[in-house]
Design an enzyme around this catalytic site. Structure first.
Site, short mmCIF file in Angstrom:
data_model
loop_
_atom_site.label_atom_id
_atom_site.label_comp_id
_atom_site.label_asym_id
_atom_site.label_seq_id
_atom_site.Cartn_x
_atom_site.Cartn_y
_atom_site.Cartn_z
CB CYS A 269 -0.94 -0.04 1.19
SG CYS A 269 -2.40 0.95 0.93
CG HIS B 208 -3.10 -3.30 4.43
ND1 HIS B 208 -1.90 -2.76 4.81
CD2 HIS B 208 -3.73 -2.34 3.70
CE1 HIS B 208 -1.81 -1.51 4.35
NE2 HIS B 208 -2.89 -1.24 3.68
NE ARG C 194 -9.22 4.72 3.22
CZ ARG C 194 -8.01 5.28 3.17
NH1 ARG C 194 -7.88 6.53 2.84
NH2 ARG C 194 -6.93 4.58 3.42
N1 GLN Z 1 -2.32 6.90 2.26
C1 GLN Z 1 -2.38 5.92 1.19
C2 GLN Z 1 -3.80 5.72 0.64
O1 GLN Z 1 -4.75 5.98 1.33
C3 GLN Z 1 -1.85 4.57 1.67
C4 GLN Z 1 -2.72 3.98 2.77
C5 GLN Z 1 -2.19 2.65 3.26
O2 GLN Z 1 -0.97 2.44 3.32
N2 GLN Z 1 -3.14 1.75 3.63
O3 GLN Z 1 -3.94 5.24 -0.48
#
Ligand code: GLN
Length: 250
Positions: free
Chosen positions: A95, A201, A139
């Protein structure tokens, strides 16, 4: 045998359980009698060539990414990591870490300034993965299942950045369930030599033992210069967790 894992910005880039990947590598190596040393490489650290046999770079919020992007460039660590991957050293980036190893991550501009999307300062990456990331208002959260060279991989994603692979880039896999790189082209992640970037993740490695062992095997082969066959482990628990996600989502 012994391996050193370079945990890139482990103090800042370690959200959504990503440190679980380090623990999985430690355990799977330890169960085979392979000693593991973890070196957290933060803003004050240097990385010497040949010092780390495997790199891990976890996820992080935009604020942490700004600090890290600056340091990756200014300290030269980004360049060294890229050179190490070019000689075959394996790397896993998740990510926010993945986003900073592409060409750039373009957050939104400051709303008070002009509100125009993507007018904020670009966070330049080290260009390891032929890809770039744009902030988005979506999101992208939820379980993800992809088809890859490792078979099905399962994880959990939580990002708003959308990553676009450039020509010749090879995706880690194709999305069966979830968003992936950008929720549009069904690609997820990117693989370059023995380096993998992705949005998975979870943590990723405990439920995907084949991928964990691939990283360990590549690290040992590059370090010791010979073909390595890892002793098989009893992965019944790991595969039960894996299958549960596949059955439910993929
Ligand atoms: N800030 C980045 C996004 O929202 C990465 C977030 C993360 O590492 N989960 O895409």
């Amino acid at each position: 045998m012994h391996l050193t894992i370079g945990y890139l910005y482990g103090d800042l880039m370690n959200i959504y359980g990503d440190t679980g990947n380090i623990i999985a590598l430690q355990k799977r190596a330890g169960w085979r009698g392979i000693a593991i040393e973890i070196k957290i490489k933060n803003q004050k650290s240097k990385i010497k060539k040949g010092e780390c046999d495997l790199f891990f770079f976890g996820g992080g919020q935009d604020q942490a990414q700004e600090l890290v992007a600056k340091d990756l460039g200014e300290s030269g660590k980004g360049k060294v990591v890229k050179q190490e991957v070019e000689r075959g050293v394996p790397l896993l980036a998740i990510c926010g870490g993945y986003q900073l190893l592409g060409d750039y991550y373009q957050p939104f501009g400051l709303p008070s300034k002009d509100g125009k999307p993507h007018s904020g300062p670009k966070l330049h990456g080290n260009g390891l993965f032929p890809a770039y990331t744009l902030a988005s208002h979506d999101r992208m959260i939820g379980n993800i299942v992809i088809e890859s060279m490792f078979g099905k991989l399962v994880g959990f994603e939580n990002h708003s950045g959308k990553t676009y692979l450039k020509k010749d880039a090879v995706p880690l896999g194709m999305v069966k369930k979830g968003w992936g790189n950008n929720g549009k082209d069904r690609t997820e992640g990117c693989i370059y030599k023995n380096a993998i970037g992705c949005y998975m993740h979870g943590s990723l490695l405990p439920k995907n033992p084949k991928l964990a062992d691939w990283l360990l095997q590549k690290a040992l082969e590059v370090k010791y210069g010979k073909e390595i066959k890892l002793t098989p482990l009893d992965d019944s628990l790991e595969l039960k967790a894996h299958e549960m996600v596949v059955k439910k989502f993929g």
